[in-house]
Design an enzyme around this catalytic site. Structure first.
Site, PDB file in Angstrom:
ATOM      1  CB  ALA A   1      68.877   7.180   5.800  1.00  0.00           C
TER       2      ALA A   1
ATOM      3  CB  ILE B   1      65.056   8.652   3.768  1.00  0.00           C
ATOM      4  CG1 ILE B   1      64.825   7.729   4.835  1.00  0.00           C
ATOM      5  CG2 ILE B   1      63.736   9.501   3.705  1.00  0.00           C
ATOM      6  CD1 ILE B   1      64.581   8.430   6.047  1.00  0.00           C
ATOM      7  CB  CYS B   2      62.070   5.216   3.146  1.00  0.00           C
ATOM      8  SG  CYS B   2      60.639   3.938   3.204  1.00  0.00           S
ATOM      9  N   GLY B   3      61.556   4.403   0.242  1.00  0.00           N
ATOM     10  CA  GLY B   3      61.365   4.139  -1.048  1.00  0.00           C
ATOM     11  C   GLY B   3      62.108   5.016  -1.996  1.00  0.00           C
TER      12      GLY B   3
ATOM     13  CB  THR C   1      67.150   4.460  -1.563  1.00  0.00           C
ATOM     14  OG1 THR C   1      66.150   3.421  -1.002  1.00  0.00           O
ATOM     15  CG2 THR C   1      67.441   5.420  -0.390  1.00  0.00           C
TER      16      THR C   1
END
Length: 205
Positions: A160, A108-110, A112
């Site tokens: 996400a 999730i977030c960074g 990715t």
């Protein structure tokens, strides 16, 4: 025997992004099978890390000792460190090892961005905070597989953006087949939309 969820921990990790997933996996509430999962934190070293919110966490395991065969899932939370250098590259490489072994990874977030730089998103459907964020990552060639959704599950990979911790957890639960479909729907309606009617479904699960 309980399955083990491995949760990566590092300085600056975003506290809010993975709590729904880990809490509801560990509690066992509403699960198809009773017992829930154990959650083990994994650090680059055994030294404590400090989250974005200031929580101090001592890893339960070091990354070099983590193997896919001992895990049901690897969770990679976002963190400022993902955007500030190569310190977290070993976690992205561990994600590759997991995916190649057929063991799920949830980023999730960074995180990715870290997977994008590792080339793990090029041939898998995925999402993030924004496509432009991933396009700024060196080596990323997965724009054709980017989906503008709250969270995406493609095979063994869940992704996400930072504002979607509930949808992130929903797709984690879907991949692990934790809940019956009607229970998963109710869980999401309750925690994402405060739908009181969903509570009755959970209570009867």
């Amino acid at each position: 025997m309980k399955g083990i969820i491995h949760h990566a921990v590092y300085d600056t990790l975003a506290d809010w992004e993975t709590g729904h997933a880990t809490a509801h996996l560990r509690s066992g509430a509403y699960h198809r099978e009773p017992g829930g999962y154990d959650v083990v934190t994994v650090g680059l070293t055994a030294d404590p890390v400090v989250t974005m919110g200031g929580a101090r966490i001592t890893p339960g395991l070091t990354l070099d000792r983590l193997t896919p065969g001992d895990s049901a899932l690897l969770i990679l939370p976002g963190a400022a460190l993902w955007d500030e250098g190569d310190a977290l590259v070993p976690f992205a490489r561990k994600a590759r090892e997991f995916l190649e072994a057929g063991v799920p990874v949830a980023a999730i977030c960074g995180a990715t961005a870290g997977l994008a730089r590792e080339g793990l998103l090029d041939d898998r459907d995925h999402t993030s905070g924004a496509l432009q964020y991933l396009e700024a990552q060196e080596g990323y060639a997965g724009a054709k597989r980017y989906l503008d959704r709250d969270a995406v599950l493609d095979g063994d990979l869940v992704t996400a953006g930072p504002t979607e911790p509930v949808a992130f957890a929903r797709e984690v639960f879907r991949r692990l087949d934790v809940f019956r479909p009607d229970v998963l729907d109710a869980w999401y309606r309750l925690f994402a939309r405060s739908d009181a009617a969903a509570y009755e479904v959970l209570m009867s699960a």
